[in-house]
Scaffold this active site. Structure first.
Site, PDB file in Angstrom:
ATOM      1  N   ARG A 272       1.870  -8.255 -14.952  1.00 52.74           N
ATOM      2  CA  ARG A 272       2.893  -8.949 -14.154  1.00 52.74           C
ATOM      3  C   ARG A 272       4.104  -9.209 -15.040  1.00 52.74           C
ATOM      4  NH1 ARG A 272       0.813 -13.165  -9.767  1.00 52.74           N
ATOM      5  NH2 ARG A 272       0.378 -11.287  -8.598  1.00 52.74           N
TER       6      ARG A 272
ATOM      7  N   ARG B 120      -4.550 -12.572  -1.094  1.00 52.08           N
ATOM      8  CA  ARG B 120      -3.353 -13.400  -1.233  1.00 52.08           C
ATOM      9  C   ARG B 120      -3.059 -13.926   0.175  1.00 52.08           C
ATOM     10  NH1 ARG B 120      -2.290  -9.198  -5.243  1.00 52.08           N
ATOM     11  NH2 ARG B 120      -2.469 -10.229  -7.252  1.00 52.08           N
ATOM     12  N   CYS B 121      -2.691 -15.184   0.264  1.00 51.36           N
ATOM     13  CA  CYS B 121      -2.571 -15.804   1.588  1.00 51.36           C
ATOM     14  C   CYS B 121      -1.224 -16.519   1.708  1.00 51.36           C
ATOM     15  CB  CYS B 121      -3.732 -16.786   1.773  1.00 51.36           C
ATOM     16  SG  CYS B 121      -3.635 -17.747   3.282  1.00 51.36           S
TER      17      CYS B 121
ATOM     18  N   ASP C 244      -1.716 -14.834 -18.639  1.00 49.16           N
ATOM     19  CA  ASP C 244      -0.355 -15.377 -18.553  1.00 49.16           C
ATOM     20  C   ASP C 244      -0.315 -16.897 -18.395  1.00 49.16           C
ATOM     21  OD1 ASP C 244      -1.451 -15.326 -16.030  1.00 49.16           O
ATOM     22  OD2 ASP C 244       0.297 -14.482 -15.033  1.00 49.16           O
TER      23      ASP C 244
ATOM     24  N   ARG D  90      -4.629   9.543 -26.746  1.00 47.97           N
ATOM     25  CA  ARG D  90      -4.216   9.847 -28.121  1.00 47.97           C
ATOM     26  C   ARG D  90      -4.754  11.214 -28.572  1.00 47.97           C
ATOM     27  NH1 ARG D  90      -2.642   7.708 -32.737  1.00 47.97           N
ATOM     28  NH2 ARG D  90      -2.082   5.687 -31.930  1.00 47.97           N
TER      29      ARG D  90
ATOM     30  N   ASP E  81      -4.131 -10.884 -16.658  1.00 43.25           N
ATOM     31  CA  ASP E  81      -2.778 -10.962 -17.232  1.00 43.25           C
ATOM     32  C   ASP E  81      -2.683 -11.846 -18.484  1.00 43.25           C
ATOM     33  OD1 ASP E  81      -2.000  -9.376 -15.120  1.00 43.25           O
ATOM     34  OD2 ASP E  81      -1.238 -11.042 -13.915  1.00 43.25           O
TER      35      ASP E  81
ATOM     36  N   ARG F  71     -21.273 -17.591 -10.737  1.00 43.35           N
ATOM     37  CA  ARG F  71     -22.692 -17.836 -11.051  1.00 43.35           C
ATOM     38  C   ARG F  71     -22.865 -19.156 -11.813  1.00 43.35           C
ATOM     39  NH1 ARG F  71     -25.445 -16.650 -15.793  1.00 43.35           N
ATOM     40  NH2 ARG F  71     -27.662 -16.156 -15.634  1.00 43.35           N
TER      41      ARG F  71
ATOM     42  N   GLY G 264      -5.217 -11.791  -7.872  1.00 45.60           N
ATOM     43  CA  GLY G 264      -5.763 -10.531  -8.398  1.00 45.60           C
ATOM     44  C   GLY G 264      -7.148 -10.761  -8.982  1.00 45.60           C
TER      45      GLY G 264
ATOM     46  N   VAL H  64     -22.195 -22.137  -9.444  1.00 47.98           N
ATOM     47  CA  VAL H  64     -23.268 -22.344  -8.462  1.00 47.98           C
ATOM     48  C   VAL H  64     -24.531 -22.887  -9.150  1.00 47.98           C
ATOM     49  CG1 VAL H  64     -24.831 -21.161  -6.842  1.00 47.98           C
ATOM     50  CG2 VAL H  64     -22.381 -20.623  -6.839  1.00 47.98           C
TER      51      VAL H  64
ATOM     52  N   ARG I  83       2.765  15.536 -28.381  1.00 51.62           N
ATOM     53  CA  ARG I  83       3.600  15.006 -27.304  1.00 51.62           C
ATOM     54  C   ARG I  83       3.854  13.514 -27.459  1.00 51.62           C
ATOM     55  NH1 ARG I  83       0.272  17.904 -22.572  1.00 51.62           N
ATOM     56  NH2 ARG I  83       1.662  19.658 -22.177  1.00 51.62           N
TER      57      ARG I  83
ATOM     58  N   ASP J  18      -2.147 -18.163 -12.060  1.00 53.64           N
ATOM     59  CA  ASP J  18      -1.202 -19.289 -11.928  1.00 53.64           C
ATOM     60  C   ASP J  18      -0.823 -19.563 -10.477  1.00 53.64           C
ATOM     61  OD1 ASP J  18       0.429 -16.996 -11.820  1.00 53.64           O
ATOM     62  OD2 ASP J  18       2.167 -18.124 -12.536  1.00 53.64           O
TER      63      ASP J  18
ATOM     64  N   THR K  76      -7.794 -14.040 -14.555  1.00 56.01           N
ATOM     65  CA  THR K  76      -6.766 -13.020 -14.336  1.00 56.01           C
ATOM     66  C   THR K  76      -6.713 -12.109 -15.556  1.00 56.01           C
ATOM     67  OG1 THR K  76      -4.386 -12.603 -14.238  1.00 56.01           O
ATOM     68  CG2 THR K  76      -5.021 -14.747 -15.049  1.00 56.01           C
TER      69      THR K  76
HETATM   70  P1  ADP Z   1      -2.734 -15.325  -9.046  1.00 57.46           P
HETATM   71  O1  ADP Z   1      -3.548 -16.525  -8.744  1.00 57.46           O
HETATM   72  O2  ADP Z   1      -3.552 -14.190  -9.589  1.00 57.46           O
HETATM   73  O3  ADP Z   1      -1.519 -15.635  -9.876  1.00 57.46           O
HETATM   74  P2  ADP Z   1      -1.016 -15.074  -6.686  1.00 57.46           P
HETATM   75  O4  ADP Z   1       0.217 -15.491  -7.407  1.00 57.46           O
HETATM   76  O5  ADP Z   1      -0.916 -13.902  -5.796  1.00 57.46           O
HETATM   77  O6  ADP Z   1      -2.223 -14.737  -7.659  1.00 57.46           O
HETATM   78  O7  ADP Z   1      -1.521 -16.326  -5.854  1.00 57.46           O
HETATM   79  C1  ADP Z   1      -2.711 -16.277  -5.101  1.00 57.46           C
HETATM   80  C2  ADP Z   1      -2.577 -17.141  -3.882  1.00 57.46           C
HETATM   81  O8  ADP Z   1      -2.390 -18.510  -4.281  1.00 57.46           O
HETATM   82  C3  ADP Z   1      -1.389 -16.836  -2.981  1.00 57.46           C
HETATM   83  O9  ADP Z   1      -1.590 -15.770  -2.108  1.00 57.46           O
HETATM   84  C4  ADP Z   1      -1.261 -18.142  -2.211  1.00 57.46           C
HETATM   85  O10 ADP Z   1      -2.211 -18.240  -1.198  1.00 57.46           O
HETATM   86  C5  ADP Z   1      -1.603 -19.176  -3.306  1.00 57.46           C
HETATM   87  N1  ADP Z   1      -0.342 -19.643  -3.902  1.00 57.46           N
HETATM   88  C6  ADP Z   1       0.425 -19.015  -4.814  1.00 57.46           C
HETATM   89  N2  ADP Z   1       1.534 -19.728  -5.115  1.00 57.46           N
HETATM   90  C7  ADP Z   1       1.465 -20.854  -4.353  1.00 57.46           C
HETATM   91  C8  ADP Z   1       2.299 -21.998  -4.185  1.00 57.46           C
HETATM   92  N3  ADP Z   1       3.450 -22.140  -4.864  1.00 57.46           N
HETATM   93  N4  ADP Z   1       1.905 -22.942  -3.321  1.00 57.46           N
HETATM   94  C9  ADP Z   1       0.764 -22.823  -2.637  1.00 57.46           C
HETATM   95  N5  ADP Z   1      -0.070 -21.775  -2.736  1.00 57.46           N
HETATM   96  C10 ADP Z   1       0.267 -20.800  -3.587  1.00 57.46           C
HETATM   97  O1  F6P Z   2      -2.261 -10.517 -11.511  1.00 59.47           O
HETATM   98  C1  F6P Z   2      -3.053  -9.391 -11.721  1.00 59.47           C
HETATM   99  C2  F6P Z   2      -2.309  -8.138 -11.376  1.00 59.47           C
HETATM  100  O2  F6P Z   2      -3.184  -7.041 -11.584  1.00 59.47           O
HETATM  101  C3  F6P Z   2      -0.999  -7.930 -12.128  1.00 59.47           C
HETATM  102  O3  F6P Z   2      -1.209  -7.461 -13.434  1.00 59.47           O
HETATM  103  C4  F6P Z   2      -0.286  -6.950 -11.230  1.00 59.47           C
HETATM  104  O4  F6P Z   2       1.109  -7.064 -11.346  1.00 59.47           O
HETATM  105  C5  F6P Z   2      -0.731  -7.372  -9.853  1.00 59.47           C
HETATM  106  O5  F6P Z   2      -1.916  -8.138 -10.012  1.00 59.47           O
HETATM  107  C6  F6P Z   2      -1.021  -6.233  -8.911  1.00 59.47           C
HETATM  108  O6  F6P Z   2      -1.351  -6.777  -7.692  1.00 59.47           O
HETATM  109  P1  F6P Z   2      -2.004  -6.002  -6.463  1.00 59.47           P
HETATM  110  O7  F6P Z   2      -3.439  -6.355  -6.453  1.00 59.47           O
HETATM  111  O8  F6P Z   2      -1.302  -6.590  -5.283  1.00 59.47           O
HETATM  112  O9  F6P Z   2      -1.760  -4.553  -6.620  1.00 59.47           O
END
Ligand code: ADP
Ligand code: F6P
Length: 322
Positions: A171, A72-73, A129, A154, A127, A21, A11, A24, A162, A103, A125
């Site tokens: 997340r 996301r891959c 988290d 508010r 989050d 920036r 995300g 680089v 209300r 994470d 992120t």
């Molecule tokens: P974030 O980094 O914001 O937590 P995601 O959890 O969607 O976002 O992870 C981003 C990308 O990192 C995934 O689409 C995937 O390519 C890679 N990734 C996530 N978890 C793993 C894993 N356990 N092993 C390898 N690659 C991962």
């Molecule tokens: O990790 C960032 C985040 O915005 C979370 O707060 C949320 O659950 C998720 O990504 C939403 O993901 P997407 O971009 O797939 O809608």
């Protein structure tokens, strides 16, 4: 001349551009070549890679999103995908990879390190988290976006007497809801780490109404067990009492916008530190901030730390919202 690859993954978060920036500019300053990889790990597999110069990161410090795009891959989650990724990185002469993400992205970086490819993680992120760092890039900006929305809601909540439920992202982490609920003066804050029964929420509303407070703000984090969504909570509350409830799901507005000064400074410091680590011959590490000091530690250790909610802040917010 050594080459650094840099990508943003997962995300997106405001401040990722400021981090790119910093990476680089500091890398070039110290004599490295920098290749930008578009669309996160997918861009490695699709060989969507180009050289970045000093001016390619000009005029971006103030911009939300990420100029390198994000994705996301799924393929990268497989061993085969990662072996292919290492082959591509080597083909492009990339010696080190800097990953800006959350994470999930760090787990990817850890797996690359296990294959012998040196990687460094920068936390980006909304989050907040990741337990090892006090702040992730983007969290502060997202907080301010949410607070702005709460303040506006508010006004109308008070005029119409209300109950307004505001659903925020995070997340499985309640930080964004907790801190914005506190700063926004919410009457109830519901987070995944402290599941509340709908009955308890209704009870709190009744108590405040009896005291003559007719409007209430409820900040609800996504991902709370037993409360599927803000809409679900609204339906349950109206079943339980005579409540006039409205719902706002803030959604992706929380992910955009110009980063705050805090996020720009944090991103700059973290990006700079990531390059410094490589100069010192360190890799398989992440950078972060603790007590306003920039820190670094092994990716594995960082991912093992369990994120907890700040229970003192939670209890204090509960008392202040009475
Ligand atoms: P974030 O980094 O914001 O937590 P995601 O959890 O969607 O976002 O992870 C981003 C990308 O990192 C995934 O689409 C995937 O390519 C890679 N990734 C996530 N978890 C793993 C894993 N356990 N092993 C390898 N690659 C991962
Ligand atoms: O990790 C960032 C985040 O915005 C979370 O707060 C949320 O659950 C998720 O990504 C939403 O993901 P997407 O971009 O797939 O809608």
């Amino acid at each position: 001349m050594k080459t650094i690859g840099v990508l943003t993954s997962g995300g997106d978060a405001p401040g990722m551009n400021a981090a790119i920036r910093a990476v680089v500019r500091s890398a070039i300053y110290y004599g490295y070549k920098v290749l930008g990889i578009n669309r996160g790990y997918r861009g490695i597999l699709e060989e969507d890679i180009e050289e970045m110069g000093l001016s390619s990161v000009g005029d971006i410090i103030q911009r939300g999103g990420t100029i390198l795009k994000s994705s996301r891959c799924e393929e990268f989650k497989t061993e085969e995908g990662r072996v292919k990724a290492v082959e591509v990185l080597e083909k492009y002469g990339i010696d080190y990879l800097i990953v800006i993400g959350g994470d999930g992205s760090f787990r990817g970086a850890e797996k690359l390190s296990e294959l012998g490819f040196p990687a460094i993680g920068i936390p980006g992120t909304i989050d907040n988290d990741l337990a090892y760092t006090d702040y992730t890039i983007g969290f502060d900006t997202a907080q301010n976006t949410v607070i702005d929305a709460i303040s506006k809601i508010r006004d109308t909540s008070s005029s119409h007497e209300r109950i307004n439920i505001i659903e925020v992202m995070g997340r499985n982490c309640g930080d964004l809801a907790l801190f914005t609920g506190l700063a926004g003066g919410a009457e109830s804050i519901i987070i995944p780490e402290r599941v509340m029964d709908v009955e308890e929420v209704a009870q709190r509303l009744e108590t405040t109404q009896k005291r003559g407070k007719k409007h209430s703000i409820i900040v609800l984090a996504e991902g709370v067990e037993k409360i599927e969504s803000a809409g679900f909570l609204k339906d349950k509350l109206t079943e339980l009492g005579n409540f006039d409830v409205r719902v706002t799901v803030l959604g992706h507005v929380q992910r955009g916008g110009s980063p705050t000064a805090f996020d720009r400074v944090l991103a700059s410091r973290l990006g700079f530190k990531a390059v410094e680590l490589l100069i010192d011959g360190k890799s398989s590490r992440v950078v972060g901030i603790k007590n306003n000091e920039i820190i670094d530690l092994p990716i594995k250790e960082a991912l093992q730390e369990k994120k907890e909610i700040d229970k003192n802040i939670y209890e204090m917010a509960k008392i202040l919202s009475m």
